[in-house]
Enzyme design. Structure first.
Site, PDB file in Angstrom:
ATOM      1  N   TYR A 165      -6.692  -9.273  -2.809  1.00 46.89           N
ATOM      2  CA  TYR A 165      -5.636  -8.294  -3.113  1.00 46.89           C
ATOM      3  C   TYR A 165      -4.350  -9.007  -3.505  1.00 46.89           C
ATOM      4  O   TYR A 165      -3.714  -8.662  -4.514  1.00 46.89           O
ATOM      5  CB  TYR A 165      -5.408  -7.404  -1.894  1.00 46.89           C
ATOM      6  N   LYS A 169      -2.406  -8.896  -7.211  1.00 48.83           N
ATOM      7  CA  LYS A 169      -1.041  -8.403  -7.469  1.00 48.83           C
ATOM      8  C   LYS A 169      -0.192  -9.515  -8.086  1.00 48.83           C
ATOM      9  O   LYS A 169       0.682  -9.246  -8.912  1.00 48.83           O
ATOM     10  CB  LYS A 169      -0.425  -7.854  -6.184  1.00 48.83           C
TER      11      LYS A 169
HETATM   12  P1  NAP Z   1      -4.633   5.440  -2.326  1.00 51.79           P
HETATM   13  O1  NAP Z   1      -4.077   6.590  -1.583  1.00 51.79           O
HETATM   14  O2  NAP Z   1      -5.923   4.846  -1.901  1.00 51.79           O
HETATM   15  O3  NAP Z   1      -4.694   5.851  -3.868  1.00 51.79           O
HETATM   16  C1  NAP Z   1      -5.286   5.004  -4.811  1.00 51.79           C
HETATM   17  C2  NAP Z   1      -5.510   5.821  -6.062  1.00 51.79           C
HETATM   18  O4  NAP Z   1      -6.104   4.963  -7.056  1.00 51.79           O
HETATM   19  C3  NAP Z   1      -6.479   6.989  -5.847  1.00 51.79           C
HETATM   20  O5  NAP Z   1      -6.079   8.082  -6.627  1.00 51.79           O
HETATM   21  C4  NAP Z   1      -7.793   6.425  -6.371  1.00 51.79           C
HETATM   22  O6  NAP Z   1      -8.695   7.405  -6.801  1.00 51.79           O
HETATM   23  C5  NAP Z   1      -7.244   5.629  -7.547  1.00 51.79           C
HETATM   24  N1  NAP Z   1      -8.224   4.713  -8.102  1.00 51.79           N
HETATM   25  C6  NAP Z   1      -8.875   3.708  -7.481  1.00 51.79           C
HETATM   26  N2  NAP Z   1      -9.726   3.116  -8.335  1.00 51.79           N
HETATM   27  C7  NAP Z   1      -9.602   3.780  -9.524  1.00 51.79           C
HETATM   28  C8  NAP Z   1     -10.198   3.658 -10.780  1.00 51.79           C
HETATM   29  N3  NAP Z   1     -11.152   2.749 -11.033  1.00 51.79           N
HETATM   30  N4  NAP Z   1      -9.806   4.489 -11.790  1.00 51.79           N
HETATM   31  C9  NAP Z   1      -8.867   5.413 -11.551  1.00 51.79           C
HETATM   32  N5  NAP Z   1      -8.277   5.610 -10.381  1.00 51.79           N
HETATM   33  C10 NAP Z   1      -8.645   4.789  -9.373  1.00 51.79           C
HETATM   34  O7  NAP Z   1      -3.614   4.201  -2.314  1.00 51.79           O
HETATM   35  P2  NAP Z   1      -2.046   4.096  -2.649  1.00 51.79           P
HETATM   36  O8  NAP Z   1      -1.440   3.382  -1.509  1.00 51.79           O
HETATM   37  O9  NAP Z   1      -1.503   5.392  -3.095  1.00 51.79           O
HETATM   38  O10 NAP Z   1      -2.115   3.050  -3.852  1.00 51.79           O
HETATM   39  C11 NAP Z   1      -1.452   3.237  -5.080  1.00 51.79           C
HETATM   40  C12 NAP Z   1      -0.950   1.886  -5.566  1.00 51.79           C
HETATM   41  O11 NAP Z   1       0.088   1.423  -4.680  1.00 51.79           O
HETATM   42  C13 NAP Z   1      -2.001   0.780  -5.583  1.00 51.79           C
HETATM   43  O12 NAP Z   1      -1.888   0.027  -6.765  1.00 51.79           O
HETATM   44  C14 NAP Z   1      -1.629  -0.085  -4.378  1.00 51.79           C
HETATM   45  O13 NAP Z   1      -2.042  -1.421  -4.507  1.00 51.79           O
HETATM   46  C15 NAP Z   1      -0.109   0.063  -4.401  1.00 51.79           C
HETATM   47  N6  NAP Z   1       0.556  -0.283  -3.137  1.00 51.79           N
HETATM   48  C16 NAP Z   1       0.369   0.473  -2.037  1.00 51.79           C
HETATM   49  C17 NAP Z   1       1.014   0.129  -0.846  1.00 51.79           C
HETATM   50  C18 NAP Z   1       0.840   0.938   0.411  1.00 51.79           C
HETATM   51  O14 NAP Z   1       1.410   0.540   1.462  1.00 51.79           O
HETATM   52  N7  NAP Z   1       0.120   2.028   0.404  1.00 51.79           N
HETATM   53  C19 NAP Z   1       1.869  -0.987  -0.812  1.00 51.79           C
HETATM   54  C20 NAP Z   1       2.044  -1.731  -1.969  1.00 51.79           C
HETATM   55  C21 NAP Z   1       1.390  -1.356  -3.134  1.00 51.79           C
HETATM   56  P3  NAP Z   1      -9.808   8.046  -5.790  1.00 51.79           P
HETATM   57  O15 NAP Z   1      -9.110   9.125  -5.016  1.00 51.79           O
HETATM   58  O16 NAP Z   1     -10.849   8.574  -6.722  1.00 51.79           O
HETATM   59  O17 NAP Z   1     -10.318   6.933  -4.902  1.00 51.79           O
END
Ligand code: NAP
Length: 246
Positions: A165, A169
């Site tokens: 991961y 990034k």
């Molecule tokens: P999340 O709730 O798991 O949402 C991830 C989203 O990405 C879901 O809609 C998922 O769809 C979608 N996705 C995954 N693989 C995909 C694909 N092949 N094609 C299209 N959509 C896909 O996680 P989140 O925390 O909101 O993550 C969003 C972004 O924020 C990510 O890039 C993550 O690395 C970044 N981020 C998050 C955090 C944190 O603390 N949460 C911190 C830093 C960065 P499905 O519903 O179909 O699985």
């Protein structure tokens, strides 16, 4: 009409970003790899006064991205904002299957979405962003990908070791820098953002329970950089407190 495409917008940060950008008057194309989830999210957004429509988009399926881009071209002729939000953290949710710090399958699975997915979506939609009066790309990254934080014993991120991961990034950040240079003579700006540690499904239930920020709080910097002004940043990395170290 300002049009934004957000990948992985059916839940989590992507959905919260859709709501915030939508409330500021932007038309939202709700990217989702599942048509039912995308339709439900768009319906929920419309119930909250956001002009939203679903668009089927799996970032790991370049062939499927072409019809999605064609649909946007036919419907609007351009795209103002692209938020590369879709991301995965399989090392957290499949930790029992991780075979060590150099697990090739884990790296491939993670890079497929977090890096190659973002590249594929940009490849498909860049002509539409260049056709916009002020195209904006936001790559949703993480301070966990900051090399300087990983090297700094004083950083709260120093003790975190999630190899695939973090590497993904860092690679996404490198792409942000290179892309901003390649687009220097265009009206398109591209930045990386870190939303903070947010209550989503990304890292599994324990992570969600421990995270201090709501999706709406995390989405603020994403929406801000999606709307960055013409004299604003490009090729940068930001969180809600300002620039993040690379
Ligand atoms: P999340 O709730 O798991 O949402 C991830 C989203 O990405 C879901 O809609 C998922 O769809 C979608 N996705 C995954 N693989 C995909 C694909 N092949 N094609 C299209 N959509 C896909 O996680 P989140 O925390 O909101 O993550 C969003 C972004 O924020 C990510 O890039 C993550 O690395 C970044 N981020 C998050 C955090 C944190 O603390 N949460 C911190 C830093 C960065 P499905 O519903 O179909 O699985």
């Amino acid at each position: 009409m300002t049009i934004a495409l957000i990948t992985g917008a059916n839940k989590g940060l992507g959905f919260a970003t859709a709501e915030q950008l939508g409330r500021s008057g932007v038309k939202i194309l709700v990217g989702s790899r599942d048509s039912d989830k995308g339709a439900e999210a768009a319906e929920l957004l419309r119930a909250r006064d956001v002009d939203a429509e679903p668009i089927l988009l799996d970032v790991t399926d370049p062939a499927g991205l072409r019809p999605a881009a064609a649909r946007v071209r036919e419907g609007y002729g351009h795209l103002d904002i692209l938020v590369n939000n879709a991301g995965v953290l399989p090392e957290a949710t499949e930790s029992d299957r991780v075979r060590g710090p150099a697990d090739l399958a884990m790296f491939k699975a993670t890079f497929e979405t977090n890096v190659f997915g973002a590249v594929a979506v940009i490849e498909a939609f860049l002509p539409l962003l260049e056709a916009a009066p002020a195209g904006r790309i936001v790559n949703v990254s993480s301070t966990m990908g900051s090399l300087q934080d990983q090297l700094d014993p004083e950083s709260p991120y120093h003790g975190m070791v999630v190899p695939a991961y973090q590497s993904s990034k860092a690679a996404l950040n490198a792409f942000t820098v290179v892309l901003s240079k390649a687009l220097a003579d265009t009206r398109v700006k591209v930045n990386s953002v870190c939303p903070g540690w947010v209550q989503t499904d990304l890292g599994g239930p324990e992570n969600k329970a421990a995270a201090p920020m709501t999706p709406a709080e995390g989405a603020t910097i994403v929406a801000e950089m999606a709307l960055v002004a013409g004299d604003g940043a490009t090729g940068g990395f930001f969180d809600r407190n300002g620039p993040v170290r690379w």
